[in-house]
Design an enzyme around this catalytic site. Structure first.
Site, mmCIF file in Angstrom:
data_model
loop_
_atom_site.group_PDB
_atom_site.id
_atom_site.type_symbol
_atom_site.label_atom_id
_atom_site.label_comp_id
_atom_site.label_asym_id
_atom_site.label_seq_id
_atom_site.Cartn_x
_atom_site.Cartn_y
_atom_site.Cartn_z
ATOM 1 C CE LYS A 29 -2.894 -5.288 4.714
ATOM 2 N NZ LYS A 29 -4.033 -4.293 4.111
ATOM 3 C CB SER B 228 -7.259 -5.410 6.209
ATOM 4 O OG SER B 228 -6.848 -4.753 5.128
ATOM 5 C CB SER C 93 -6.946 -1.495 4.847
ATOM 6 O OG SER C 93 -8.396 -2.221 4.812
#
Length: 512
Positions: A79, A154, A178
């Site tokens: 990420k 997210s 997330s």
């Protein structure tokens, strides 16, 4: 589609260690897959230029008799909230566009030392603020099950990369869901470890008392194998726990072997059912409870009254901490700099933040600054922290009665792109079931439990365990996963659309 990209990390590990396949071959297969489909999925923001070189080095070391770890040679996606010395780290924001950090995040360093191969950086809501990955400054990620729908947020990029077979495993971060919510809507597995179990050093901070790095995968065992590598004490992180941790992979294997819940007390959170939950989500959740009971679990309803106030408390605590953490992005030290005519330092800073931050980030900074301002601190931030304490007490009380807590991992399946973009409150409620675990610091796991009958999209269940009992989470999660796959006749992702380029183009054109 190469069969290598369909394999789990554990399966790839076995083939790599037996020298039936090389890391270069495995890495190339995933890079080819990314080239084929990521133009449509948009899971990645940056592809590593060093992936094949790294894979070749792992292969050479293996031939010389060196074994880094069980996952040596397996590719992984990272990420974009995590610092990497060889790739940009933007946190999905224009204000950090092109920024390459001078050091690796601890979890990234541990992955490299263990011999995993970073494929690239995945898309995310800007500074991890969002539940749909539509707030990325670089465009939204799309759900591989339906390209017109969101992949969660997210960390939608990491979940979509795993679900689209672009990477066998990925790293995410979880501030209020997330990792778990994207896992729920993409049919993948996502784990938020106990707060402090995994280092946050080198993770671009959103809310420091809530953020936690964790794995995303297609199986519970794969997530366990990754957490075994990235977890443990880090002297660079003042919140890092000094505990000695058991092997989470061994715990997952135990669950796979036992496939039983005899004597296990499973708590169902009363506040996370009924109104506001999609009918198909509730149906699959209830069916999973029946499966647990059939295999020996004692189902206990748990009343956690303070959970009803978790979202309100969270959206005061998070913006307040974000307001402080994002103050460093000031155009002076690193990142974007906008210089208007006749610029002073104040004007440059204001112009840079105006252009560099997106609407959601600005919204939360303003809210957080207000909550921390003189005369309002006690009324808002202070009160939210009191609610946080009540939530922690509700968890403590619940775990005196049960071994694990369960709930839907998200109240609905993946909604359509743009559907909630202009309604912040509706967007915030997507994390209603996952937020309490972050406020209390307990571990949580999202795993697929079937497809909703209304739309054929994945539904996820959340499992939660007491703090420091991550192994319990992996054991019971793996057992449930095995029982579910027996019903399905294989992995849920085996039912996912093939995502061949021709099919994706037809879907884009509305032909299917």
């Amino acid at each position: 589609m190469s069969e290598l990209i369909r394999m789990t990390a554990a399966e790839l590990s076995e083939k790599l260690r037996a020298k039936e396949v090389s890391s270069v071959e495995v890495t190339q297969a995933h890079l080819d897959r990314i080239a084929e489909v990521d133009g449509d999925v948009h899971a990645f923001l940056h592809i590593s230029e060093n992936a094949l070189t790294t894979a070749a080095a792992i292969d050479a070391a293996r031939l010389d008799g060196t074994e880094h770890s069980p996952l040596a040679g397996v590719p992984i996606a990272i990420k974009d909230v995590l610092c990497t010395v060889d790739m940009p780290s933007t946190a999905g924001s224009k204000i950090l566009e092109g920024w390459v950090p001078p050091y690796d995040a601890t979890v990234v360093r541990r992955l490299r030392e263990a011999g995993l191969v970073p494929l690239g950086k995945t898309n995310m809501d800007e500074f991890a603020m969002g539940s749909s990955t539509e707030h990325s400054a670089y465009g939204p990620t799309r759900n591989p099950w339906d390209l017109e729908r969101i992949p969660g947020g997210s960390g939608g990029g990491s979940a979509a990369a795993v679900a689209a077979f672009e990477a066998p495993v990925a790293l995410g971060s979880d501030t209020g869901g997330s990792i778990r919510q994207p896992a729920a809507v993409t049919g993948s597995v996502g784990v938020k470890p106990t707060y402090g179990a995994v280092s946050r050093y080198g993770a671009i901070a959103l809310a420091s008392s809530l953020d936690q790095v964790g794995p995303v995968s297609r199986t519970v065992l794969d997530s366990a194998l990754v957490q075994d590598i990235i977890g443990g004490h880090d002297p660079h992180d003042s919140t890092s726990l000094t505990d000695g941790w058991p092997s989470f992979a061994d715990a997952a294997r135990q669950g796979l072997a036992e496939r039983s819940f005899k004597g296990v007390r499973v708590g169902v959170v009363k506040q996370f059912q009924g109104e506001g939950f999609q009918a198909g989500v509730q149906q699959r959740f209830d069916e999973s409870l029946e499966l647990l009971a059939k295999n020996g679990a004692e189902i206990v309803e748990i009343d956690a009254p303070s959970f009803e106030y978790a979202v309100a408390a969270y959206y005061l605590i998070l913006p307040a901490e974000a307001s402080s953490n994002l103050a460093k992005f000031d155009s002076v030290r690193f990142g974007l700099r906008v210089s208007p005519p006749g610029a002073t330092v104040d004007k440059v800073m204001a112009a840079t933040r105006e252009e560099g931050f997106g609407d959601e980030v600005k919204r939360r900074i303003i809210l957080g600054t207000y909550a921390l301002s003189a005369g309002y601190y006690d009324a808002y931030y202070g009160s939210a922290q009191k609610v946080r304490t009540l939530i922690q007490r509700d968890f403590a009380s619940a775990f005196e009665k049960v071994d694990v807590l369960v709930s839907p991992a998200a109240p609905t399946t993946a909604f359509k792109l743009g559907e909630k973009l202009d309604d912040p409150l509706a967007m915030y409620l997507n994390d209603i079931t996952t937020i309490p675990a972050n406020l209390a610091g307990v571990p949580g796991m999202g795993l697929p439990i079937g497809l909703a009958p209304e739309d054929g999209l994945p539904v996820g269940m959340q499992l939660m365990a007491p703090a420091r009992e991550d192994a319990r989470l992996y054991r019971h999660g793996a057992a449930l996963e095995s029982l579910l796959e027996e019903q399905w006749g294989g992995s849920l992702l085996a039912q996912a659309p093939a995502l061949e380029p021709a099919e994706m183009e037809a879907a884009r054109d509305g032909a299917v």
